[in-house]
Motif scaffolding. Structure first.
Motif, PDB file in Angstrom:
ATOM      1  N   ALA A 257       0.849  -1.193   0.000  1.00  0.00           N
ATOM      2  CA  ALA A 257       0.000   0.000   0.000  1.00  0.00           C
ATOM      3  C   ALA A 257       0.882   1.240   0.000  1.00  0.00           C
ATOM      4  CB  ALA A 257      -0.906  -0.024   1.224  1.00  0.00           C
ATOM      5  N   ASN A 258       0.341   2.350  -0.519  1.00  0.00           N
ATOM      6  CA  ASN A 258       1.091   3.620  -0.561  1.00  0.00           C
ATOM      7  C   ASN A 258       2.467   3.440  -1.201  1.00  0.00           C
ATOM      8  OD1 ASN A 258      -1.045   4.843   0.954  1.00  0.00           O
ATOM      9  ND2 ASN A 258      -0.162   3.923   2.814  1.00  0.00           N
ATOM     10  N   PHE A 259       2.496   2.673  -2.274  1.00  0.00           N
ATOM     11  CA  PHE A 259       3.759   2.351  -2.949  1.00  0.00           C
ATOM     12  C   PHE A 259       4.356   3.591  -3.611  1.00  0.00           C
ATOM     13  CE2 PHE A 259       5.589   1.021  -7.135  1.00  0.00           C
ATOM     14  CZ  PHE A 259       6.761   0.487  -6.640  1.00  0.00           C
ATOM     15  N   ASP A 260       5.641   3.793  -3.438  1.00  0.00           N
ATOM     16  CA  ASP A 260       6.366   4.914  -4.044  1.00  0.00           C
ATOM     17  C   ASP A 260       7.652   4.360  -4.656  1.00  0.00           C
ATOM     18  OD1 ASP A 260       7.950   7.124  -4.669  1.00  0.00           O
ATOM     19  OD2 ASP A 260       7.247   8.294  -2.942  1.00  0.00           O
ATOM     20  N   ALA A 261       7.644   4.160  -5.971  1.00  0.00           N
ATOM     21  CA  ALA A 261       8.782   3.543  -6.655  1.00  0.00           C
ATOM     22  C   ALA A 261      10.053   4.351  -6.482  1.00  0.00           C
ATOM     23  CB  ALA A 261       8.462   3.362  -8.145  1.00  0.00           C
ATOM     24  N   MET A 262       9.940   5.679  -6.530  1.00  0.00           N
ATOM     25  CA  MET A 262      11.134   6.517  -6.419  1.00  0.00           C
ATOM     26  C   MET A 262      11.724   6.444  -5.013  1.00  0.00           C
ATOM     27  SD  MET A 262      10.008   9.769  -8.780  1.00  0.00           S
ATOM     28  CE  MET A 262      11.661  10.375  -9.034  1.00  0.00           C
ATOM     29  N   LYS A 263      10.869   6.397  -4.008  1.00  0.00           N
ATOM     30  CA  LYS A 263      11.364   6.281  -2.631  1.00  0.00           C
ATOM     31  C   LYS A 263      12.084   4.949  -2.431  1.00  0.00           C
ATOM     32  CE  LYS A 263       9.828   6.357   2.191  1.00  0.00           C
ATOM     33  NZ  LYS A 263       8.662   6.436   3.106  1.00  0.00           N
TER      34      LYS A 263
ATOM     35  N   SER B 180       5.212  -6.379  -4.730  1.00  0.00           N
ATOM     36  CA  SER B 180       4.804  -7.339  -5.752  1.00  0.00           C
ATOM     37  C   SER B 180       5.786  -7.278  -6.917  1.00  0.00           C
ATOM     38  CB  SER B 180       3.392  -7.013  -6.254  1.00  0.00           C
ATOM     39  OG  SER B 180       3.396  -5.783  -6.966  1.00  0.00           O
ATOM     40  N   ASN B 181       5.728  -8.263  -7.804  1.00  0.00           N
ATOM     41  CA  ASN B 181       6.639  -8.271  -8.946  1.00  0.00           C
ATOM     42  C   ASN B 181       6.419  -7.040  -9.823  1.00  0.00           C
ATOM     43  OD1 ASN B 181       7.450  -9.111 -11.883  1.00  0.00           O
ATOM     44  ND2 ASN B 181       8.539 -10.509 -10.515  1.00  0.00           N
ATOM     45  N   ASP B 182       5.170  -6.669 -10.010  1.00  0.00           N
ATOM     46  CA  ASP B 182       4.860  -5.490 -10.825  1.00  0.00           C
ATOM     47  C   ASP B 182       5.488  -4.236 -10.204  1.00  0.00           C
ATOM     48  OD1 ASP B 182       3.326  -4.178 -13.025  1.00  0.00           O
ATOM     49  OD2 ASP B 182       2.335  -3.200 -11.326  1.00  0.00           O
ATOM     50  N   GLN B 183       5.439  -4.128  -8.873  1.00  0.00           N
ATOM     51  CA  GLN B 183       6.052  -2.983  -8.210  1.00  0.00           C
ATOM     52  C   GLN B 183       7.570  -3.011  -8.333  1.00  0.00           C
ATOM     53  OE1 GLN B 183       4.285  -3.429  -4.301  1.00  0.00           O
ATOM     54  NE2 GLN B 183       2.653  -1.953  -4.749  1.00  0.00           N
ATOM     55  N   ARG B 184       8.167  -4.211  -8.309  1.00  0.00           N
ATOM     56  CA  ARG B 184       9.624  -4.297  -8.489  1.00  0.00           C
ATOM     57  C   ARG B 184      10.036  -3.812  -9.882  1.00  0.00           C
ATOM     58  NH1 ARG B 184       9.052  -9.940  -6.988  1.00  0.00           N
ATOM     59  NH2 ARG B 184       8.485  -9.929  -4.794  1.00  0.00           N
ATOM     60  N   GLN B 185       9.200  -4.081 -10.890  1.00  0.00           N
ATOM     61  CA  GLN B 185       9.519  -3.588 -12.236  1.00  0.00           C
ATOM     62  C   GLN B 185       9.503  -2.061 -12.264  1.00  0.00           C
ATOM     63  OE1 GLN B 185      10.611  -6.041 -14.102  1.00  0.00           O
ATOM     64  NE2 GLN B 185       9.824  -7.429 -12.514  1.00  0.00           N
ATOM     65  N   LYS B 186       8.579  -1.467 -11.513  1.00  0.00           N
ATOM     66  CA  LYS B 186       8.500   0.004 -11.452  1.00  0.00           C
ATOM     67  C   LYS B 186       9.692   0.579 -10.697  1.00  0.00           C
ATOM     68  CE  LYS B 186       3.439   0.522 -11.800  1.00  0.00           C
ATOM     69  NZ  LYS B 186       3.058  -0.840 -12.118  1.00  0.00           N
ATOM     70  N   ILE B 187      10.144  -0.121  -9.645  1.00  0.00           N
ATOM     71  CA  ILE B 187      11.329   0.331  -8.912  1.00  0.00           C
ATOM     72  C   ILE B 187      12.546   0.331  -9.832  1.00  0.00           C
ATOM     73  CG2 ILE B 187      12.933  -0.247  -7.046  1.00  0.00           C
ATOM     74  CD1 ILE B 187      10.513  -1.470  -5.549  1.00  0.00           C
TER      75      ILE B 187
END
Length: 459
Positions: free
Chosen positions: A154-160, A187-194
């Motif tokens: 929740a409250n995911f921030d790729a740049m942070k 999640s894997n999708d969030q890791r791709q955004k990171i």
């Protein structure tokens, strides 16, 4: 077809690791002609098939270790089924005892039904010497919902997150705990955004930076977590067939357990990322009836009608009996046709009908009629028809049982099931082996590698 975060040449080859004593091995750098840059894992992670095939050695329980397997006296037994009735349907045609019937049972990424501990016949776990438990019954108590241990933060921030990873790797030493805290809780999708944010912010490739800071099993696990799921399956298949020897059990584990859609996406990814045809590679690396089974699997064309046809189940059971137990020799093509085309709930109904008719469990018949990799492949399909989570629990158990650890299998299953059904697999693991998955991982691994694995499995 392109995959986010995977530009051609995006990843350098692995350095030549892991350290001596690890079961998987990586060849020296510079030998990887892959557009995506991920190298093969090399051979050695899977031992060759023992004489007579797998039952009882190296990952597949011995014949008789499954519900309905022949018992003294000749009749199959199953928890909750009166003696002599085998897999016979309970009153009202409910089907396999303890196994919910379609359409309520779903496979793949949809809502799954969760078995809870306690399915041992007579409530006596101690009756399984040496920790060898049968495939358990799936109790009536089920829960619905997402079955992964990893969920989108929740409250995911790729740049942070990218900034946290940068600080963890900058300067003297590496803050592995900070890396664990981020990657195990996204999640894997969030890791791709990171990964994309990291390159945007710092003009550097996150994977290259991680590789320069990590090594051994920890590096393998981190890189697996940052691969998109379809790419990771395609990459694992390519590695299993690259170089001298073939890791047949990797091919079985992936191709015999994935859904139609997953397999079709893997085939497309394999072509787009490696410039190769998966079916052609299978044909060149395998042979005989095993080759034909894998070619059937990579079509991703299993019937998807969730309505069970009990008349067809009876006819299929009769055909399987006549192709195996009921004749001299075995008609392998009949087994291939039925097991490769029927949806899993339909196969469960066929196993029921077979047990009633032949007074023998179909898994036991496959053990009698086949050997080697074709036996393992056919049994994997039947095991997944009964309980996919039990199949993966068993694979995890044997990756750690005995001397040494098959780290590649441990990493692959934990990563690929972490957002699908790892909760269910953990519960089945406890039910089958009277210990938790986390306990076994903790005793078989060490350091940051152990921390990250335990964080993924939610321990």
């Amino acid at each position: 077809m392109s995959y986010p975060g995977y530009p051609p040449s995006g990843y350098p080859p692995f350095p030549g690791y892991p350290p001596a004593g690890q079961e998987s091995s990586f060849p020296p750098p510079g030998q990887y002609p892959y557009p995506s840059g991920f190298p093969p894992m090399g051979g050695g992670a899977y031992p060759p098939a023992p004489s007579g095939g797998y039952p009882g050695s190296g990952g597949y329980p011995a014949p008789g270790g499954y519900p309905g397997a022949p018992q003294p006296g000749g009749a199959p037994s199953y928890p909750g089924v009166p003696p002599g009735q085998g897999f016979g349907a309970p009153p009202g045609g409910a089907g396999y005892p303890g196994y919910p019937q379609p359409p309520s049972q779903s496979y793949g990424g949809g809502p799954a039904q969760v078995p809870l501990p306690g399915g041992f016949p007579g409530g006596q776990p101690s009756q399984y010497p040496g920790g060898q438990a049968p495939y358990p019954s799936q109790p009536a108590a089920m829960t619905q919902g997402t079955q992964g241990t990893i969920h989108p933060a929740a409250n995911f921030d790729a740049m942070k997150d990218a900034e946290i990873l940068r600080k963890a790797m900058k300067g003297f030493g590496t803050d592995e705990q900070a890396i664990v805290d981020v990657v195990a809780n996204r999640s894997n999708d969030q890791r791709q955004k990171i990964k994309a944010a990291f390159k945007t912010m710092y003009g550097k490739d996150l994977i290259k930076d991680l590789k320069s800071e990590l090594s051994g099993n920890m590096e393998e696990l981190i890189l697996a977590l940052f691969m998109p799921p379809t790419y990771y399956d395609a990459w694992s298949l390519r590695n299993a067939m690259q170089g001298a020897g073939t890791q047949e059990r990797v091919l079985i584990e992936i191709l015999c357990t994935r859904t139609n859609q997953e397999i079709q996406e893997i085939v497309r990814c394999y072509q787009s990322e490696f410039g190769r045809d998966l079916e052609k590679d299978i044909r060149s690396d395998t042979s005989g009836h095993f080759e034909r089974l894998l070619v059937s699997m990579c079509q991703g064309n299993r019937d998807e009608n969730q309505t069970v046809n009990h008349q067809m189940a009876q006819e299929d059971a009769q055909r399987l009996y006549q192709a195996g137990e009921g004749k001299l020799g075995t008609d392998e093509s009949c087994f291939n046709m039925i097991l490769a085309t029927r949806i899993f709930p339909q196969l469960r109904a066929t196993m029921e009908a077979y047990s009633r008719m032949a007074n023998r469990d179909l898994l036991a018949s496959v053990s009698r009629e086949f050997s080697g990799y074709i036996e393992s492949g056919l049994k994997t399909i039947l095991q997944c028809a009964l309980s996919r989570s039990a199949f993966f629990a068993e694979r995890l158990y044997y990756s750690m049982k005995g001397a040494g650890t098959d780290d590649s299998t441990l990493v692959r299953i934990v990563v690929t099931r972490s957002e699908v059904d790892l909760v269910q697999i953990k519960q089945m693991f406890t039910q089958m082996y009277q210990k938790t998955l986390g306990t076994m991982i903790a005793s078989d691994t060490s350091g940051d590698y152990r921390k990250l694995l335990l964080a993924i499995v939610g321990q």
